[in-house]
Design a protein around this motif. Sequence first.
Motif, mmCIF file in Angstrom:
data_model
loop_
_atom_site.group_PDB
_atom_site.id
_atom_site.type_symbol
_atom_site.label_atom_id
_atom_site.label_comp_id
_atom_site.label_asym_id
_atom_site.label_seq_id
_atom_site.Cartn_x
_atom_site.Cartn_y
_atom_site.Cartn_z
ATOM 1 N N LEU A 25 46.558 43.491 43.595
ATOM 2 C CA LEU A 25 45.615 43.438 42.694
ATOM 3 C C LEU A 25 45.084 42.186 42.402
ATOM 4 O O LEU A 25 43.901 41.608 42.568
ATOM 5 C CB LEU A 25 45.998 44.173 41.406
ATOM 6 C CG LEU A 25 46.210 46.018 41.533
ATOM 7 C CD1 LEU A 25 46.811 46.221 40.009
ATOM 8 C CD2 LEU A 25 45.363 46.409 42.120
ATOM 9 N N VAL A 60 36.396 40.177 36.392
ATOM 10 C CA VAL A 60 36.308 41.901 36.861
ATOM 11 C C VAL A 60 37.788 41.952 36.600
ATOM 12 O O VAL A 60 38.502 41.180 36.284
ATOM 13 C CB VAL A 60 36.005 41.486 38.376
ATOM 14 C CG1 VAL A 60 34.545 41.645 38.740
ATOM 15 C CG2 VAL A 60 36.716 40.645 39.016
ATOM 16 N N GLY A 61 37.955 43.303 36.569
ATOM 17 C CA GLY A 61 39.282 43.853 36.171
ATOM 18 C C GLY A 61 39.693 45.128 37.024
ATOM 19 O O GLY A 61 38.780 45.768 37.648
ATOM 20 N N VAL A 62 40.624 45.717 36.724
ATOM 21 C CA VAL A 62 41.314 46.711 37.354
ATOM 22 C C VAL A 62 41.921 47.690 36.106
ATOM 23 O O VAL A 62 42.490 47.153 35.439
ATOM 24 C CB VAL A 62 42.548 46.615 38.458
ATOM 25 C CG1 VAL A 62 42.876 48.016 38.858
ATOM 26 C CG2 VAL A 62 41.835 45.668 39.700
ATOM 27 N N LEU A 67 41.078 40.809 43.289
ATOM 28 C CA LEU A 67 40.587 40.412 42.262
ATOM 29 C C LEU A 67 40.210 38.985 42.515
ATOM 30 O O LEU A 67 38.698 38.606 42.373
ATOM 31 C CB LEU A 67 41.330 40.349 40.931
ATOM 32 C CG LEU A 67 41.196 41.760 40.259
ATOM 33 C CD1 LEU A 67 42.454 41.902 39.193
ATOM 34 C CD2 LEU A 67 39.972 42.237 39.867
ATOM 35 N N ALA A 119 37.423 38.838 45.262
ATOM 36 C CA ALA A 119 36.072 39.390 44.588
ATOM 37 C C ALA A 119 35.581 38.164 44.004
ATOM 38 O O ALA A 119 34.227 38.162 43.876
ATOM 39 C CB ALA A 119 36.328 40.512 43.813
ATOM 40 N N THR A 169 48.147 40.070 36.290
ATOM 41 C CA THR A 169 48.438 41.431 36.451
ATOM 42 C C THR A 169 49.473 41.981 35.446
ATOM 43 O O THR A 169 50.732 41.170 35.527
ATOM 44 C CB THR A 169 48.894 41.868 37.941
ATOM 45 O OG1 THR A 169 47.829 41.408 38.892
ATOM 46 C CG2 THR A 169 49.017 43.339 38.311
ATOM 47 N N MET A 222 43.080 41.220 35.807
ATOM 48 C CA MET A 222 41.706 40.575 35.757
ATOM 49 C C MET A 222 41.848 39.328 36.469
ATOM 50 O O MET A 222 42.841 38.780 36.601
ATOM 51 C CB MET A 222 41.292 40.648 33.988
ATOM 52 C CG MET A 222 42.362 39.648 33.433
ATOM 53 S SD MET A 222 41.506 39.392 31.811
ATOM 54 C CE MET A 222 42.813 38.258 31.035
ATOM 55 N N ASP A 233 39.266 49.432 43.393
ATOM 56 C CA ASP A 233 38.337 49.663 42.602
ATOM 57 C C ASP A 233 38.146 48.797 41.421
ATOM 58 O O ASP A 233 39.263 48.961 40.366
ATOM 59 C CB ASP A 233 38.523 51.154 41.898
ATOM 60 C CG ASP A 233 38.302 52.278 43.023
ATOM 61 O OD1 ASP A 233 37.640 52.135 43.982
ATOM 62 O OD2 ASP A 233 38.756 53.285 42.772
ATOM 63 N N LEU A 234 37.355 47.843 41.434
ATOM 64 C CA LEU A 234 37.233 46.664 40.422
ATOM 65 C C LEU A 234 36.113 47.270 39.600
ATOM 66 O O LEU A 234 35.061 47.731 39.768
ATOM 67 C CB LEU A 234 36.680 45.568 41.014
ATOM 68 C CG LEU A 234 37.806 44.855 42.113
ATOM 69 C CD1 LEU A 234 37.110 43.548 42.742
ATOM 70 C CD2 LEU A 234 39.098 44.822 41.662
#
Length: 230
Positions: A176, A138-140, A180, A183, A167, A149, A103-104
């Motif tokens: 992650l 974008v990030g988490v 990322l 993405a 991270t 990010m 989920d970003l």
Amino acid sequence: MSAKFDELANPVWHALTGRQSVFAERTADGRACRYQSDVNIFAGVDQLDAAGWSALAELVRPDGVAILSRDEVPEVPRGWTEVYRGTSMQMVAAELADARPVDLVPLDPADVPEMIELAEETVPGPFLPRTIELGRYVGVRQQGRLVAMAGERMRLPGFAEVSAVCTHPSAQREGLAAALTLAVVRGIRERGEEAFLHVVDENEGALRLYRALGFQLHRPVTAVAVRFEG
């Protein structure tokens, strides 16, 4: 690779004289430029000859520091001090791997304080108050906290650099960084551009990750921090 990749030999210069000229401070003769101080830390010149160093001195001023990042940086001339010299591997995205779903969330200027805090803790490279203006980020978030990010930094004609991939230690080994990075690359490719990035040559873990994701080594790049003594 084709001639279109030649500009990656001097990415800062081509970014600041092209797509990111709005962020540039430059000399009157146009021989040297640098990012605005709250955006990024890099400076660029077309040619590192006597005229290029002289123009760079106009921007840096006595006791000021600039960071050059390009294929080759010669020994600094009289009046300059070399503060740091290192080598990074410049890599270009080729055939991408798959990443597990994550989920970003898009990041915007309201997230900058958290982004700076995360960058200071994980040290992916400088992240300044206006760095976010350079491209898409974008990030988490986990339990509301930003834990990872990635985004875009230098943008040249036909290219965009993946940067600020980091991270928090509490969220590592969850895939992650891979999610990322991919993405960001896919977003770059949706615009019809090529994605590239830089990795410090001693960071073997990051090199393995990016190779596994589908990046290929393009060239070594020299990064040198220089101080103008006047």
